[in-house]
Motif scaffolding. Structure first.
Motif, PDB file in Angstrom:
ATOM      1  N   TYR A  64       0.997  -1.159   0.001  1.00  0.00           N
ATOM      2  CA  TYR A  64      -0.218  -0.338   0.234  1.00  0.00           C
ATOM      3  C   TYR A  64       0.920   0.961   0.327  1.00  0.00           C
ATOM      4  O   TYR A  64       1.958   0.534   0.440  1.00  0.00           O
ATOM      5  CB  TYR A  64      -1.107   0.014   0.980  1.00  0.00           C
ATOM      6  CG  TYR A  64      -0.296   0.056   2.072  1.00  0.00           C
ATOM      7  CD1 TYR A  64       0.365   1.392   2.839  1.00  0.00           C
ATOM      8  CD2 TYR A  64       0.076  -1.184   3.328  1.00  0.00           C
ATOM      9  CE1 TYR A  64       0.622   1.093   3.966  1.00  0.00           C
ATOM     10  CE2 TYR A  64       1.422  -1.220   4.379  1.00  0.00           C
ATOM     11  CZ  TYR A  64       1.162   0.317   4.949  1.00  0.00           C
ATOM     12  OH  TYR A  64       1.941   0.533   5.719  1.00  0.00           O
ATOM     13  N   PRO A  88      -5.306   5.389   2.346  1.00  0.00           N
ATOM     14  CA  PRO A  88      -3.943   4.908   2.005  1.00  0.00           C
ATOM     15  C   PRO A  88      -4.526   3.403   0.636  1.00  0.00           C
ATOM     16  O   PRO A  88      -6.497   3.265   0.662  1.00  0.00           O
ATOM     17  CB  PRO A  88      -4.457   3.654   2.889  1.00  0.00           C
ATOM     18  CG  PRO A  88      -5.810   3.798   3.996  1.00  0.00           C
ATOM     19  CD  PRO A  88      -5.777   5.617   3.392  1.00  0.00           C
ATOM     20  N   LEU A 147      -5.847  -1.531   7.286  1.00  0.00           N
ATOM     21  CA  LEU A 147      -4.645  -0.521   8.509  1.00  0.00           C
ATOM     22  C   LEU A 147      -5.717  -0.501   8.832  1.00  0.00           C
ATOM     23  O   LEU A 147      -4.573  -0.182   9.919  1.00  0.00           O
ATOM     24  CB  LEU A 147      -4.268   0.450   7.721  1.00  0.00           C
ATOM     25  CG  LEU A 147      -3.531  -0.289   5.586  1.00  0.00           C
ATOM     26  CD1 LEU A 147      -2.978   0.946   5.420  1.00  0.00           C
ATOM     27  CD2 LEU A 147      -2.113  -0.801   7.128  1.00  0.00           C
ATOM     28  N   SER A 162      -4.590   2.427  10.891  1.00  0.00           N
ATOM     29  CA  SER A 162      -2.805   3.040  10.849  1.00  0.00           C
ATOM     30  C   SER A 162      -2.899   3.942   9.399  1.00  0.00           C
ATOM     31  O   SER A 162      -3.822   4.096   8.415  1.00  0.00           O
ATOM     32  CB  SER A 162      -2.734   2.014  11.051  1.00  0.00           C
ATOM     33  OG  SER A 162      -0.839   2.189  11.497  1.00  0.00           O
ATOM     34  N   LEU A 213       4.431   0.908   6.277  1.00  0.00           N
ATOM     35  CA  LEU A 213       5.330  -0.576   6.326  1.00  0.00           C
ATOM     36  C   LEU A 213       6.607  -1.396   7.034  1.00  0.00           C
ATOM     37  O   LEU A 213       7.117  -0.120   6.975  1.00  0.00           O
ATOM     38  CB  LEU A 213       4.956  -1.497   5.425  1.00  0.00           C
ATOM     39  CG  LEU A 213       4.926  -2.831   4.856  1.00  0.00           C
ATOM     40  CD1 LEU A 213       3.674  -3.384   5.874  1.00  0.00           C
ATOM     41  CD2 LEU A 213       4.869  -3.653   3.603  1.00  0.00           C
TER      42      LEU A 213
END
Length: 511
Positions: free
Chosen positions: A298, A343, A379, A382, A386
């Motif tokens: 992502y 995201p 996610l 978040s 990563l």
């Protein structure tokens, strides 16, 4: 001042008095005129005209023209109506001016003042495609609600047909709030008949097929409106209806294929893809056998332009006892600091068929068609990058072993290097789509990929991390332009699928 019919007003003076019903209003913006309030008016004779109010006069006039109400309007200028996509066939257009006066009228008339055009006339060719029309029909062949990227912005889109009482069909494509509205309405009523009235819509041609679509916010949509035309649909004999609307799954599939621009591109195997000598698009049926984890899964994209952003800072504050975290990002495209990001998927995958292997990239609006959850959902709120490439979610790693048909862009760098990373413009996962279309079946006959994979079953390979030899081959390519697939054209790509009523009742349709 005496009342004048709309058919009789002329531009040689501004002292006119008209009695009209407000049919529709919407706000419109152009670089030349700025923001305006557009208003469609009709008099008691059914003559309609477009009126326009500059932003300067919004406060003075906007609340005086509620939809559905009759008004007396005095003193206004009259100009030409413009050329393209005119909501009425009136030869003039009204413009509100400083001295315009709007007052309530005592006239009461609930008529919608429709100007319905029959399907036969539409199919044979309307007199002027620049004039918006009204149409009504039963909703059939409802497709999925898709998200497409158009001029750098995500837009909702849905395709379906309207069918008249004689069984004639007109293809329709609605965008934005209109697409969401028809999808939600049809889903809510289940298998019940839905009569759809589309007002002020445009007639065009797409892939040699006449098609109806909304003209931005100038259009209107109504479901099962309480008018005589709707009652005619709802009262017709059920047996007759069944005979009229019967259509084979093959007919539906062929129509979907005609509507899909990707179906005009040839099917290639991977060996042909790698040996291509020209910039073009094609379709390839292949199985994902590995995910390249080095690239992650992502990225964070700007809400305004969808381009990748980079985090500048994270600030934590205590507000009324609650911890509030604010992230600040830099967007190269907007050339500014931004706080609103989303995201988005970016999946790099290795695929293979019986002739070779290829390296593909699926960006967010493509990947959401084959991954059951959104990147934001995976996610769970978040906004951190990563940290561990081994922590890929199952929704992503489950792609390994599944077979899809990919719409692929062959770009200059692919031609030069006889390979490299190919960008994906569309993914099909419907078995009927994979097995339809000339050489498609032949391709599967000569491929070593089993047909059991057409239903999304897993192959023997369960590898997720890219083999080191493959990773080395891609190491010099650098990070791709996240949105470069949109530079060539407005992508008409079905990517984000939401189940329709028909799909919920096990009737399969292609995307």
């Amino acid at each position: 001042m005496e009342l004048t019919a709309l058919a009789d007003i002329k531009p040689f003076k501004s002292e006119w008095r008209i009695q009209v019903k407000v049919l529709h209003t919407w706000k419109h913006y152009t670089k030349l005129s700025g923001e305006t309030l557009e208003i469609i008016l009709s008099d008691a004779h059914g003559t309609k005209i477009l009126a326009s109010c500059k932003k300067t006069y919004f406060e003075k006039f906007a609340k005086k023209v509620p939809v559905g109400m009759w008004r007396n309007i005095e003193n206004f200028s009259i100009n030409g109506p413009g050329v393209s996509y005119r909501p009425t066939n009136h030869q003039y257009k009204i413009n509100f001016i400083y001295g315009t006066d709007i007052t309530p009228s005592t006239l009461q008339n609930d008529s919608m003042f429709l100007s319905l055009v029959d399907f036969q006339t539409i199919q044979q060719g309307v007199e002027d495609e620049n004039i918006l029309i009204d149409v009504i029909g039963e909703v059939t062949d409802l497709g999925s609600l898709d998200t497409v990227l158009c001029y750098g912005k995500e837009r909702k889109k849905i395709e379906f047909s309207l069918t008249d009482l004689q069984g004639r069909r007109i293809a329709c494509c609605l965008w934005g709030k209109f697409a969401e509205s028809i999808h939600a309405n049809c889903k809510a009523v289940g298998g019940d008949t839905v009569i759809c009235l589309l007002r002020f819509v445009k007639v065009g041609t797409y892939r040699d097929e006449v098609q109806i679509s909304n003209s931005y916010d100038a259009s209107q949509i109504f479901f099962n409106p309480p008018i005589m035309e709707s009652e005619a649909f709802l009262k017709r004999d059920v047996a007759s209806n069944a005979l009229t609307l019967v259509e084979s799954e093959q007919d539906k599939l062929e129509r979907e294929i005609r509507r899909d621009k990707w179906m005009q591109y040839p099917i290639r195997d991977i060996a042909e893809l790698l040996s291509s000598t020209q910039i073009e698009q094609c379709r390839v049926i292949a199985t994902i056998y590995a995910i390249d984890k080095d690239w992650g899964w992502y990225y964070f994209g700007c809400k305004v332009c969808n381009k990748k952003v980079n985090k500048i800072s994270t600030k934590v504050q205590i507000v009324k006892g609650n911890e509030i975290t604010t992230h600040l990002w830099w967007c190269e495209k907007c050339d500014d600091k931004v706080t609103k990001v989303l995201p988005k998927f970016r999946i790099h995958a290795w695929v293979k068929d019986g002739t070779g292997e290829a390296y593909l990239m699926l960006l967010d609006w493509i990947a959401v068609g084959v991954i059951p959850e959104t990147a934001a959902a995976l996610l769970n709120g978040s906004f951190e990058e990563l940290q561990d490439i081994e922590s890929f979610p199952e929704a992503v790693t489950d792609l390994v072993g599944k077979t899809f048909m990919f719409g692929i862009y062959i770009e200059s760098n692919n031609v030069a290097s006889k390979g490299g990373m190919y960008k994906v413009g569309k993914v099909w996962k419907d078995p009927s789509m994979l097995l339809t279309g000339g050489s498609t079946t032949e391709l599967w006959t000569h491929s070593d990929v089993g047909t059991s994979n057409l239903s999304g079953s897993h192959a023997n390979e369960n590898t997720v991390v890219t083999p080191s030899s493959k990773r080395k081959q891609q190491s010099n390519e650098g990070e791709p332009d996240i949105s470069s697939t949109t530079k060539k054209q407005c992508a008409r790509v079905f990517v984000k699928k939401e189940k329709t009523t028909k799909e919920n009742s096990s009737s399969k349709k292609s995307g």
